[in-house]
Design a protein around this motif. Structure first.
Motif, PDB file in Angstrom:
ATOM      1  N   ALA A 199       0.540  -1.224  -0.409  1.00 17.82           N
ATOM      2  CA  ALA A 199       0.267   0.093   0.018  1.00 17.82           C
ATOM      3  C   ALA A 199       0.997   0.978   0.304  1.00 17.82           C
ATOM      4  CB  ALA A 199      -0.619  -0.115   0.840  1.00 17.82           C
ATOM      5  N   VAL A 200       0.504   2.057  -0.473  1.00 24.19           N
ATOM      6  CA  VAL A 200       1.144   3.601  -0.541  1.00 24.19           C
ATOM      7  C   VAL A 200      -0.069   4.810   0.681  1.00 24.19           C
ATOM      8  CG1 VAL A 200       1.735   5.988  -1.605  1.00 24.19           C
ATOM      9  CG2 VAL A 200       1.986   3.108  -2.482  1.00 24.19           C
ATOM     10  N   LEU A 201       0.876   5.125   0.813  1.00 19.88           N
ATOM     11  CA  LEU A 201      -0.225   6.155   2.035  1.00 19.88           C
ATOM     12  C   LEU A 201       0.451   7.575   1.296  1.00 19.88           C
ATOM     13  CD1 LEU A 201      -0.258   4.951   5.380  1.00 19.88           C
ATOM     14  CD2 LEU A 201      -1.514   4.622   3.492  1.00 19.88           C
ATOM     15  N   TYR A 202      -0.171   8.259   0.341  1.00 21.55           N
ATOM     16  CA  TYR A 202      -0.454  10.285   0.299  1.00 21.55           C
ATOM     17  C   TYR A 202       0.074  10.855   0.897  1.00 21.55           C
ATOM     18  CZ  TYR A 202       1.838  12.862  -4.187  1.00 21.55           C
ATOM     19  OH  TYR A 202       2.629  12.990  -4.546  1.00 21.55           O
ATOM     20  N   LEU A 203       0.536  11.848   1.643  1.00 21.66           N
ATOM     21  CA  LEU A 203       0.039  12.771   2.944  1.00 21.66           C
ATOM     22  C   LEU A 203       0.562  13.797   2.554  1.00 21.66           C
ATOM     23  CD1 LEU A 203       1.699  10.278   3.904  1.00 21.66           C
ATOM     24  CD2 LEU A 203       0.458  11.680   6.656  1.00 21.66           C
ATOM     25  N   ASP A 204      -0.594  14.816   2.890  1.00 23.79           N
ATOM     26  CA  ASP A 204      -0.758  16.219   2.486  1.00 23.79           C
ATOM     27  C   ASP A 204      -0.969  16.640   3.677  1.00 23.79           C
ATOM     28  OD1 ASP A 204       0.637  18.477   0.246  1.00 23.79           O
ATOM     29  OD2 ASP A 204      -1.585  19.022   1.281  1.00 23.79           O
ATOM     30  N   LEU A 205       0.065  18.383   3.928  1.00 17.08           N
ATOM     31  CA  LEU A 205      -0.222  18.577   5.867  1.00 17.08           C
ATOM     32  C   LEU A 205      -1.133  19.398   5.258  1.00 17.08           C
ATOM     33  CD1 LEU A 205       3.264  19.536   6.896  1.00 17.08           C
ATOM     34  CD2 LEU A 205       1.826  17.559   7.488  1.00 17.08           C
ATOM     35  N   ASP A 206      -1.800  19.543   5.991  1.00 14.39           N
ATOM     36  CA  ASP A 206      -3.290  20.645   5.733  1.00 14.39           C
ATOM     37  C   ASP A 206      -2.642  22.298   5.793  1.00 14.39           C
ATOM     38  OD1 ASP A 206      -4.389  18.928   4.506  1.00 14.39           O
ATOM     39  OD2 ASP A 206      -5.282  18.147   6.192  1.00 14.39           O
ATOM     40  N   ARG A 207      -2.877  23.507   5.062  1.00 19.64           N
ATOM     41  CA  ARG A 207      -2.564  24.318   5.289  1.00 19.64           C
ATOM     42  C   ARG A 207      -1.890  25.387   5.324  1.00 19.64           C
ATOM     43  NH1 ARG A 207      -7.281  23.599   7.982  1.00 19.64           N
ATOM     44  NH2 ARG A 207      -9.093  24.101   6.708  1.00 19.64           N
ATOM     45  N   PHE A 208      -0.621  23.938   5.189  1.00 23.14           N
ATOM     46  CA  PHE A 208       1.110  24.241   4.950  1.00 23.14           C
ATOM     47  C   PHE A 208       1.698  26.177   4.652  1.00 23.14           C
ATOM     48  CE2 PHE A 208       5.563  24.194   3.950  1.00 23.14           C
ATOM     49  CZ  PHE A 208       6.109  23.566   5.498  1.00 23.14           C
ATOM     50  N   LYS A 209       1.698  26.521   3.875  1.00 27.21           N
ATOM     51  CA  LYS A 209       1.438  27.308   3.398  1.00 27.21           C
ATOM     52  C   LYS A 209       1.410  28.404   3.965  1.00 27.21           C
ATOM     53  CE  LYS A 209       0.902  30.358  -0.540  1.00 27.21           C
ATOM     54  NZ  LYS A 209       0.687  31.292   0.293  1.00 27.21           N
ATOM     55  N   SER A 210       0.383  28.690   5.136  1.00 31.30           N
ATOM     56  CA  SER A 210       0.545  29.299   6.097  1.00 31.30           C
ATOM     57  C   SER A 210       1.103  29.463   7.517  1.00 31.30           C
ATOM     58  CB  SER A 210      -0.628  29.554   6.572  1.00 31.30           C
ATOM     59  OG  SER A 210      -1.428  28.290   6.891  1.00 31.30           O
ATOM     60  N   VAL A 211       1.904  28.466   7.050  1.00 24.46           N
ATOM     61  CA  VAL A 211       2.693  28.716   8.935  1.00 24.46           C
ATOM     62  C   VAL A 211       4.515  29.764   7.724  1.00 24.46           C
ATOM     63  CG1 VAL A 211       4.807  27.015   9.693  1.00 24.46           C
ATOM     64  CG2 VAL A 211       2.058  26.848   8.863  1.00 24.46           C
ATOM     65  N   ASN A 212       4.014  28.670   6.685  1.00 20.97           N
ATOM     66  CA  ASN A 212       5.739  29.941   5.905  1.00 20.97           C
ATOM     67  C   ASN A 212       5.301  31.564   5.843  1.00 20.97           C
ATOM     68  OD1 ASN A 212       7.756  27.832   5.257  1.00 20.97           O
ATOM     69  ND2 ASN A 212       7.095  27.215   3.710  1.00 20.97           N
ATOM     70  N   ASP A 213       3.818  31.642   5.357  1.00 21.92           N
ATOM     71  CA  ASP A 213       3.969  33.171   5.233  1.00 21.92           C
ATOM     72  C   ASP A 213       3.494  33.946   6.799  1.00 21.92           C
ATOM     73  OD1 ASP A 213       3.550  32.264   2.955  1.00 21.92           O
ATOM     74  OD2 ASP A 213       1.045  32.455   2.397  1.00 21.92           O
ATOM     75  N   ARG A 214       3.301  33.009   7.929  1.00 21.80           N
ATOM     76  CA  ARG A 214       2.877  33.222   8.941  1.00 21.80           C
ATOM     77  C   ARG A 214       4.487  33.777   9.257  1.00 21.80           C
ATOM     78  NH1 ARG A 214      -0.842  32.406  14.002  1.00 21.80           N
ATOM     79  NH2 ARG A 214       0.018  34.097  15.465  1.00 21.80           N
ATOM     80  N   PHE A 215       5.605  32.841   9.410  1.00 28.38           N
ATOM     81  CA  PHE A 215       6.991  32.449  10.484  1.00 28.38           C
ATOM     82  C   PHE A 215       7.711  32.288   9.942  1.00 28.38           C
ATOM     83  CE2 PHE A 215       2.844  30.410  12.805  1.00 28.38           C
ATOM     84  CZ  PHE A 215       3.018  31.328  13.837  1.00 28.38           C
ATOM     85  N   GLY A 216       8.375  32.475   8.892  1.00 25.23           N
ATOM     86  CA  GLY A 216       8.965  32.552   7.411  1.00 25.23           C
ATOM     87  C   GLY A 216       9.252  30.699   7.746  1.00 25.23           C
ATOM     88  N   HIS A 217      10.447  30.454   6.593  1.00 30.21           N
ATOM     89  CA  HIS A 217      10.501  29.343   5.951  1.00 30.21           C
ATOM     90  C   HIS A 217      11.366  28.504   7.084  1.00 30.21           C
ATOM     91  CE1 HIS A 217       8.887  29.718   1.526  1.00 30.21           C
ATOM     92  NE2 HIS A 217       9.515  31.348   1.886  1.00 30.21           N
ATOM     93  N   ALA A 218      12.299  28.867   7.726  1.00 27.20           N
ATOM     94  CA  ALA A 218      12.723  29.046   8.733  1.00 27.20           C
ATOM     95  C   ALA A 218      11.533  27.808   9.057  1.00 27.20           C
ATOM     96  CB  ALA A 218      13.845  29.104   9.361  1.00 27.20           C
ATOM     97  N   THR A 219      10.873  28.023   9.850  1.00 29.24           N
ATOM     98  CA  THR A 219      10.114  27.780  11.050  1.00 29.24           C
ATOM     99  C   THR A 219       9.392  26.773  10.166  1.00 29.24           C
ATOM    100  OG1 THR A 219       9.791  29.614  12.093  1.00 29.24           O
ATOM    101  CG2 THR A 219       7.883  28.297  12.572  1.00 29.24           C
TER     102      THR A 219
END
Length: 595
Positions: A206-226
């Motif tokens: 089996a393959v499990l394909y995962l995607d983090l929900d609303r990850f872009k908002s983390v980069n936008d708010r806290f920066g790419h290092a976070t």
């Protein structure tokens, strides 16, 4: 008799003289031999000294007490010391290596082994470290037992660095630089092997394909290092939740793939997916005191007759897509229904690419009526794409496929060109201009070339900029920075900006006065049964004073029944659009409208 005695004595004297002469000659030979041996020894000693001190590698002679009694110049230079009288080589060893160095010395001096080779780091006089390879062997004494140890110490720092560089390149080739997980290539290789074994054994993978929900908002708010720190934490959480032997890979961005090899079926795959999601739901605190909660959508595909790894991965991705569009933070399994959807999406993509290549995409125009005058004052341009079966592709589906396949900008540019040409050709008999609206997405608007392309379309078509309206979804209200600047630039061209489908989020009404827009569209889908439901009609009517106060003209859309138009008229709205006004028209029929 006297002569006989004399004869005997003479003979004895001759024998003694012979013995003495022989002993003398032997002594002289022995003396010469000893003197020769001493000369040879001196010569050998001289050669040893020259070899010892002139050797390009470090050499040390260590006595039975472990002290260095001789050290050559190369060793002194290697360790950065002026001399090493009565020092132990173990003093230069790292603390964790002292016991091993001591044990090797004990085995050599006790005659248990005839040589030892080992690689260690030694600390130089200035505190820096150097990698060395030490070859050690015993020096026998007069009785044949080890009297000392001789060690050759070779600097292998460059060799170690070269090996480390090769190892690093090899690691980077097979591991993601950020998370240390397997790369996509490694995943596909292992998945291919797993599918082959599954076909032979009858087991499943089996393959499990995962995607983090609303990850872009983390980069936008806290920066790419976070964001990067969060991805590393997620990688560890997933790795800790899977079974031994399973493969965890980073597929790019905030997407991860888990290969379960083998599984008994969908239930076991769901169990692993649940464990992963449980591990991710624990709040994580990152550097700087940033505390985050993570959610992920998961798509599952179980091998049933798959031959190519890409096919199984594609179907898991399709299940992931269904999970995200179904509300996020969900687990979906690829099944026959999703397979049918995937086939349809692929068919839509192929038809879209062909239509873009041969220019067969058309626009249909849905007229907008002025209820005060009864005349058509504008129209909304809608992209039309037809499947080989003759079935029209819904606009929402078409735009979604275009966005996923990277064709959205090309599709949007063609639609804007067509809308500008139609607006330029469409004139009413009374001389008033008619406008044409075209749907665009926030992603299109913020693209660096969008405003230039829009300006070029206006110039080439000869249309008045005020006859062109860009219709954007309400979500653009939540965006700042590039989106706001792009809308300001669009309006500076004279083009109007309208929010389409307004009303899904009532909080947007509070921001009406500050948004760079020129009009609204309210969809009757938000007010079901407005004809028979007095509450729905009252709510629709309550919004009119707000829009009038904001000085924003409103078009009511979705009016597919005559009764809906009458309710809209009675409330006081002026403009209406929908099937009850007129069906979608070809550009020729739109241009022929006059009066």
């Amino acid at each position: 008799s006297r002569p006989a005695v004399a004869a005997v004595g003479g003979a004895t004297a001759l024998v003694v003289a012979g013995i003495v002469l022989t002993l003398g000659l032997e002594r002289r030979r022995l003396v010469r031999a000893v003197l020769g041996t001493q000369a040879e020894a001196a010569q050998l000693d001289q050669r040893f000294r020259l070899a010892f001190h002139g050797a390009p590698v470090g050499i040390a002679i260590v006595d039975r007490d472990g002290n260095i009694v001789k050290a050559n110049e190369a060793l002194l230079i290697l360790l950065g010391r002026p001399s090493m009288p009565h020092r132990s080589l173990a003093e230069s060893a790292l603390p964790e290596d002292v016991a091993v160095v001591g044990e090797n010395f004990r085995r050599l001096i006790n005659g248990e082994v005839d040589h030892v080779v080992h690689e260690r780091q030694l600390r130089r006089a200035d505190g820096s470290l150097v990698w060395v390879r030490i070859h050690s062997a015993p020096l026998p004494g007069p009785d044949g037992t080890p009297a000392a140890i001789v060690g050759h110490i070779v600097d292998i720092t460059a060799e170690r660095e070269a090996v480390a560089a090769v190892d690093e390149l090899r690691h980077r080739a097979f591991h993601d630089n950020l998370t240390g997980l397997a790369t996509r290539d490694v995943l596909l290789d292992r998945l291919g092997g797993a599918l082959g074994r599954a076909r032979r054994s009858g087991e499943a993978v089996a393959v499990l394909y995962l995607d983090l929900d609303r990850f872009k908002s983390v980069n936008d708010r806290f920066g790419h290092a976070t964001g990067d720190a969060l991805l590393r934490w997620v990688a560890g959480a997933i790795s800790g939740a899977v079974r031994p032997g399973d493969t965890v890979a980073r597929h790019g961005g905030d997407e991860f793939v888990v290969l379960l090899d083998p599984v008994t079926g969908v239930p076991e795959a769901r169990i692993v997916a649940r464990r992963i999601r449980d591990a991710l739901t624990r709040p994580v605190e990152l550097a700087g005191g940033v505390r985050l909660a993570v959610a992920a959508s998961v798509g599952i595909a179980v091998s049933l007759g798959y031959a190519a790894p890409e096919d199984l991965l594609r179907d898991a991705d399709a299940a992931l897509y269904h999970a995200k569009t179904g509300g996020r933070d969900r687990v979906e399994v690829f099944d026959d229904e999703l397979r049918a959807r995937a086939v349809r999406r692929l068919s839509t993509e192929l038809v879209l690419r062909q239509a873009l290549d041969d220019g067969s995409i058309t626009l249909r125009f849905e007229p907008v009526a002025d209820l005060h005058t009864g005349r058509v004052v504008g129209a909304e341009a809608r992209i039309q794409l037809t499947q080989p079966s003759g079935e029209s592709v819904p606009v929402a589906e078409l735009r979604l496929v275009a966005q996923e396949t990277g064709l959205a900008l090309t599709l949007g540019a063609g639609a804007i060109d067509g809308a500008c040409r139609a607006a330029a050709a469409w004139k009413r008999t009374d001389g008033d201009r008619c406008w044409v609206g075209i749907d665009v997405t926030p992603q299109e608007v913020v693209h660096p070339t969008f405003v230039d392309r829009l300006s070029r379309s206006i110039e080439e078509s000869g249309v008045e900029p005020g006859s062109v309206r860009l219709e954007l979804p309400e979500s653009v209200c939540e965006q700042r920075g590039p989106a706001r600047r792009a809308l300001d630039m669009v309006r500076s061209l004279g083009v109007l900006v309208v929010l389409d489908g307004f009303g899904a989020d009532l909080r947007s009404f509070a921001r009406l006065g500050s948004m760079p827009i020129d009009g609204l569209k309210l969809d009757l889908a938000w007010f079901p049964d407005v004809v028979s439901d007095r509450v729905a009609a009252a709510l629709l009517g309550a919004l009119l004073p707000v829009t009038e106060l904001a000085a924003l003209p409103v078009v009511i859309t979705g009016a597919d029944q005559a009764g809906q138009i009458e309710v809209v008229r009675s409330i006081g709205y002026r403009y209406v659009q929908g099937g009850a006004v007129a069906p979608g028209l070809a550009v020729e029929d739109l241009v022929s409208l006059a009066g």
